[in-house]
Design a protein around this motif. Structure first.
Motif, short mmCIF file in Angstrom:
data_model
loop_
_atom_site.label_atom_id
_atom_site.label_comp_id
_atom_site.label_asym_id
_atom_site.label_seq_id
_atom_site.Cartn_x
_atom_site.Cartn_y
_atom_site.Cartn_z
N TRP A 160 -40.13 -37.01 0.97
CA TRP A 160 -40.79 -36.45 2.15
C TRP A 160 -40.08 -35.19 2.63
CZ3 TRP A 160 -45.45 -37.20 3.86
CH2 TRP A 160 -46.12 -38.37 3.53
N PHE A 161 -38.80 -35.10 2.37
CA PHE A 161 -38.05 -33.91 2.76
C PHE A 161 -38.62 -32.67 2.08
CE2 PHE A 161 -34.57 -30.91 2.00
CZ PHE A 161 -34.21 -30.64 3.30
N ILE A 162 -38.92 -32.77 0.82
CA ILE A 162 -39.49 -31.63 0.07
C ILE A 162 -40.91 -31.35 0.54
CG2 ILE A 162 -40.21 -30.85 -2.22
CD1 ILE A 162 -37.83 -32.44 -3.34
N VAL A 163 -41.68 -32.36 0.78
CA VAL A 163 -43.07 -32.20 1.18
C VAL A 163 -43.17 -31.53 2.56
CG1 VAL A 163 -45.20 -33.43 1.76
CG2 VAL A 163 -43.88 -34.10 -0.25
N LEU A 164 -42.27 -31.88 3.46
CA LEU A 164 -42.32 -31.34 4.82
C LEU A 164 -41.55 -30.03 4.99
CD1 LEU A 164 -41.95 -34.66 6.82
CD2 LEU A 164 -44.05 -33.40 6.31
N SER A 165 -40.81 -29.60 3.98
CA SER A 165 -40.00 -28.38 4.09
C SER A 165 -40.83 -27.11 4.36
CB SER A 165 -39.11 -28.21 2.87
OG SER A 165 -39.87 -28.04 1.71
N PRO A 166 -42.06 -26.96 3.84
CA PRO A 166 -42.82 -25.75 4.20
C PRO A 166 -43.07 -25.61 5.70
CG PRO A 166 -43.81 -26.76 2.28
CD PRO A 166 -42.77 -27.71 2.79
N PHE A 167 -43.19 -26.72 6.41
CA PHE A 167 -43.38 -26.64 7.86
C PHE A 167 -42.13 -26.11 8.55
CE2 PHE A 167 -46.40 -30.04 6.62
CZ PHE A 167 -47.57 -29.41 7.02
N VAL A 168 -40.97 -26.53 8.06
CA VAL A 168 -39.70 -26.02 8.59
C VAL A 168 -39.60 -24.53 8.31
CG1 VAL A 168 -37.19 -26.16 8.44
CG2 VAL A 168 -38.57 -28.26 8.37
N LEU A 169 -39.97 -24.11 7.10
CA LEU A 169 -39.93 -22.69 6.75
C LEU A 169 -40.89 -21.88 7.62
CD1 LEU A 169 -39.74 -22.95 2.87
CD2 LEU A 169 -37.91 -22.29 4.45
N ALA A 170 -42.04 -22.45 7.97
CA ALA A 170 -42.99 -21.76 8.85
C ALA A 170 -42.39 -21.54 10.23
CB ALA A 170 -44.29 -22.56 8.96
N VAL A 171 -41.71 -22.55 10.75
CA VAL A 171 -41.07 -22.42 12.06
C VAL A 171 -39.97 -21.35 12.01
CG1 VAL A 171 -39.61 -23.60 13.75
CG2 VAL A 171 -41.62 -24.74 12.82
N VAL A 172 -39.18 -21.35 10.95
CA VAL A 172 -38.12 -20.35 10.80
C VAL A 172 -38.71 -18.95 10.71
CG1 VAL A 172 -36.31 -19.52 9.25
CG2 VAL A 172 -36.46 -21.95 9.78
N TRP A 173 -39.80 -18.80 9.95
CA TRP A 173 -40.44 -17.49 9.83
C TRP A 173 -40.95 -17.01 11.19
CZ3 TRP A 173 -40.92 -12.99 7.95
CH2 TRP A 173 -42.03 -12.20 8.25
N TRP A 174 -41.63 -17.89 11.93
CA TRP A 174 -42.14 -17.49 13.24
C TRP A 174 -41.01 -17.12 14.19
CZ3 TRP A 174 -45.93 -22.08 13.05
CH2 TRP A 174 -47.10 -21.68 12.43
N TRP A 175 -39.92 -17.84 14.14
CA TRP A 175 -38.77 -17.50 14.98
C TRP A 175 -38.25 -16.12 14.60
CZ3 TRP A 175 -33.82 -16.48 13.32
CH2 TRP A 175 -32.89 -16.24 14.34
N TYR A 176 -38.08 -15.88 13.31
CA TYR A 176 -37.58 -14.59 12.84
C TYR A 176 -38.54 -13.45 13.22
CZ TYR A 176 -36.55 -10.66 9.83
OH TYR A 176 -36.31 -9.41 9.37
N ALA A 177 -39.83 -13.65 13.03
CA ALA A 177 -40.82 -12.61 13.32
C ALA A 177 -40.79 -12.24 14.80
CB ALA A 177 -42.20 -13.06 12.90
N ASP A 178 -40.66 -13.23 15.66
CA ASP A 178 -40.59 -12.95 17.09
C ASP A 178 -39.26 -12.31 17.48
OD1 ASP A 178 -43.13 -13.85 17.55
OD2 ASP A 178 -42.51 -15.86 18.16
N ALA A 179 -38.17 -12.80 16.92
CA ALA A 179 -36.85 -12.29 17.27
C ALA A 179 -36.64 -10.86 16.78
CB ALA A 179 -35.76 -13.20 16.71
N SER A 180 -37.20 -10.53 15.63
CA SER A 180 -36.98 -9.20 15.06
C SER A 180 -37.95 -8.15 15.60
CB SER A 180 -37.11 -9.26 13.53
OG SER A 180 -38.45 -9.53 13.16
N GLY A 181 -38.99 -8.57 16.29
CA GLY A 181 -39.97 -7.64 16.82
C GLY A 181 -41.12 -7.37 15.87
N TYR A 182 -41.16 -8.05 14.74
CA TYR A 182 -42.22 -7.86 13.75
C TYR A 182 -43.59 -8.16 14.35
CZ TYR A 182 -44.93 -8.52 9.48
OH TYR A 182 -45.90 -8.45 8.50
N THR A 183 -43.70 -9.25 15.09
CA THR A 183 -44.97 -9.65 15.68
C THR A 183 -45.46 -8.60 16.67
OG1 THR A 183 -44.29 -11.94 15.45
CG2 THR A 183 -46.14 -11.50 16.91
#
Length: 82
Positions: A26-49
């Motif tokens: 389940w860790f591997i199956v759910l990892s894309p959701f964690v990556l999505a959260v990390v990407w959204w955090w980075y996009a907001d923090a860096s000003g990309y959004t």
């Protein structure tokens, strides 16, 4: 967005026990959701959004200006040739 789509597909395959995904943890199956959260955090923090939002607004503004100029017959020759 891609991480979410991959996560949903992997989740469905795991739940329905289809293919090799059924044997993954389940860790591997759910990892894309964690990556999505990390990407959204980075996009907001860096000003990309915000940058993409401003670019979109500027394009809409320029389209409105061009439409009004065209309606008044003032569109430049360069833009008319397109």
């Amino acid at each position: 967005m891609y991480f979410l789509l991959i996560g949903i597909a992997a989740l469905a395959l795991k739940y329905l026990e289809i293919g090799p995904v059924a044997t993954w943890s389940w860790f591997i199956v759910l990892s894309p959701f964690v990556l999505a959260v990390v990407w959204w955090w980075y996009a907001d923090a860096s000003g990309y959004t915000k940058k993409k939002e401003i670019e979109k607004m500027e394009q809409r503004k320029q389209d409105r200006i061009d439409k009004q100029r065209d309606a008044m017959g003032m569109l430049s020759a360069k833009k008319r040739k397109k």
